[in-house]
Write a protein that holds these residues in place. Structure first.
Motif, PDB file in Angstrom:
ATOM      1  N   ALA A  35      47.095  37.763  44.023  1.00 13.41           N
ATOM      2  CA  ALA A  35      46.213  37.073  44.969  1.00 13.41           C
ATOM      3  C   ALA A  35      45.520  35.865  44.338  1.00 13.41           C
ATOM      4  CB  ALA A  35      45.175  38.070  45.499  1.00 13.41           C
ATOM      5  N   PRO A  36      46.291  34.828  44.017  1.00 12.08           N
ATOM      6  CA  PRO A  36      45.677  33.659  43.366  1.00 12.08           C
ATOM      7  C   PRO A  36      44.868  32.782  44.331  1.00 12.08           C
ATOM      8  CG  PRO A  36      47.984  33.221  43.809  1.00 12.08           C
ATOM      9  CD  PRO A  36      47.729  34.634  44.261  1.00 12.08           C
ATOM     10  N   GLU A  48      44.321  33.205  48.280  1.00 10.54           N
ATOM     11  CA  GLU A  48      42.883  33.384  48.509  1.00 10.54           C
ATOM     12  C   GLU A  48      42.206  32.014  48.565  1.00 10.54           C
ATOM     13  OE1 GLU A  48      41.267  36.646  46.142  1.00 10.54           O
ATOM     14  OE2 GLU A  48      42.276  37.910  47.620  1.00 10.54           O
ATOM     15  N   TYR A  73      34.400  36.167  48.639  1.00  6.45           N
ATOM     16  CA  TYR A  73      35.487  36.795  47.879  1.00  6.45           C
ATOM     17  C   TYR A  73      35.441  38.311  48.061  1.00  6.45           C
ATOM     18  CZ  TYR A  73      37.627  39.153  43.956  1.00  6.45           C
ATOM     19  OH  TYR A  73      38.344  40.049  43.204  1.00  6.45           O
ATOM     20  N   VAL A  99      38.542  40.187  50.029  1.00  6.37           N
ATOM     21  CA  VAL A  99      39.490  40.927  49.191  1.00  6.37           C
ATOM     22  C   VAL A  99      39.588  42.385  49.656  1.00  6.37           C
ATOM     23  CG1 VAL A  99      38.090  41.810  47.256  1.00  6.37           C
ATOM     24  CG2 VAL A  99      40.275  40.802  46.792  1.00  6.37           C
TER      25      VAL A  99
HETATM   26  N1  GLU Z   1      41.676  35.274  43.924  1.00 14.07           N
HETATM   27  C1  GLU Z   1      41.191  35.858  42.732  1.00 14.07           C
HETATM   28  C2  GLU Z   1      41.451  34.930  41.539  1.00 14.07           C
HETATM   29  O1  GLU Z   1      42.227  34.016  41.627  1.00 14.07           O
HETATM   30  C3  GLU Z   1      41.815  37.196  42.412  1.00 14.07           C
HETATM   31  C4  GLU Z   1      41.396  38.230  43.374  1.00 14.07           C
HETATM   32  C5  GLU Z   1      41.862  39.639  43.070  1.00 14.07           C
HETATM   33  O2  GLU Z   1      42.921  39.836  42.473  1.00 14.07           O
HETATM   34  O3  GLU Z   1      41.168  40.543  43.493  1.00 14.07           O
HETATM   35  O4  GLU Z   1      40.863  35.105  40.499  1.00 14.07           O
END
Ligand code: GLU
Length: 289
Positions: free
Chosen positions: A10-11, A44, A203, A207
């Motif tokens: 989830a980048p 994300e 976030y 998430v």
């Molecule tokens: N989007 C988050 C990040 O890039 C990671 C979120 C997750 O893995 O819970 O650091």
């Protein structure tokens, strides 16, 4: 748990992917393969001011180059703000959220300076926790923007009841694959923001909501997000969502022992590719066989 084990990467598209991301993506994909499970990709991108389409394109390109595959469709969080607002409404209906109009500067000025959250930000000093209803209405009437914060004390009380007095915990896999039960301490986050002032999401909320609706059974991510799991578990209990298993993988560090950051150009995957580095070498560089 029913169905197949489900993993996700989830980048956030607010910079180019680097070696740390490669490790994260490989870990999730490898574990999914090992367990005969599913591997999902989630973008994300709720931070619309910082996220860029060219970084999204870069994510697809880099991951394909690394040989990774994922199930379609890819979920883009920026297309689902209504879902996060609905989830927040669920918490609001339980009397667990309150509006906060304060700016970052006002919060820093009011904070005592000692109490910090796990990310090092000052703990919310309760500035707008007990604003009279008329003042809230007046401020909203004047078009003032606000965040919705969680009343942590109350939330913990409600969670305690839901858990019948049992402690709030999460299951964490260790390097050997053994499952350990860890006690969660969401109170360390204080009255955290659940819906941001600038976008109707956060976030933590997004998430948790997305891991649940995508049926994610195993959350694999870096140890830098270990403390976030505490508040994620609290939100899951408050919203009646299933509990995934967690695995927080080691972080990559540079020669000076500092965490590799997105700005560390040398580890940017596109640059490595341009230099002729192969995906197999990337695996080796992040310590995977
Ligand atoms: N989007 C988050 C990040 O890039 C990671 C979120 C997750 O893995 O819970 O650091």
């Amino acid at each position: 748990m029913t169905g197949k084990p489900t993993f996700r990467f989830a980048p956030s598209p607010n910079g180019p992917l680097h070696l740390g991301h490669a490790l994260s993506a490989f870990v999730g994909s490898d574990m999914a393969k090992k367990l005969g499970g599913r591997f999902l990709l989630r973008i994300e991108d709720i931070d619309v001011a910082r996220c860029r389409i060219e970084y999204v394109e870069g994510i697809f390109e880099d991951l394909k180059w690394l040989g990774l595959t994922w199930e379609e469709p890819v979920l883009f969080q920026s297309q689902h703000f209504n879902v996060y607002a609905e989830a927040a409404a669920l918490l609001e209906a339980q009397g667990l959220l309150y509006p906060c109009f304060a700016s970052r500067t006002e919060i820093s000025a009011a904070a005592t300076g000692e109490a910090l959250d796990p990310e090092g930000a000052p703990l919310y000093p309760g500035l707008h926790k007990a604003l009279p209803k008329v003042e809230i209405e007046e401020r909203i009437g004047h078009g003032q923007h606000f965040a919705l914060r969680i009343d942590m004390e109350r939330a913990l009380e409600v969670a305690r009841k839901r858990l019948d007095g049992e402690p709030l915990t999460f299951g964490e896999l260790d390097e050997t694959g053994e499952l350990n039960i860890v006690e969660a301490k969401p109170e360390l986050w204080g009255d955290a923001v659940i819906l941001r002032k600038d976008v109707p999401a956060s976030y933590h909320l997004a998430v948790v909501v997305d891991d649940a609706r995508q049926g994610v059974t195993h959350v694999t991510r870096g140890r830098d997000l270990y403390a976030a799991t505490d508040i994620h578990r609290l939100l899951q209990v408050l919203m009646g969502l299933p509990e995934p298993i967690y695995y927080h993988h080691r972080l990559l560090v540079d020669e000076d022992g500092r965490k590799l950051s997105k700005s560390a150009e040398a580890s940017d995957l596109a640059s490595l590719r341009a230099q002729g580095v192969t995906p197999a070498e990337v695996r080796a560089r992040v310590g995977l066989s």
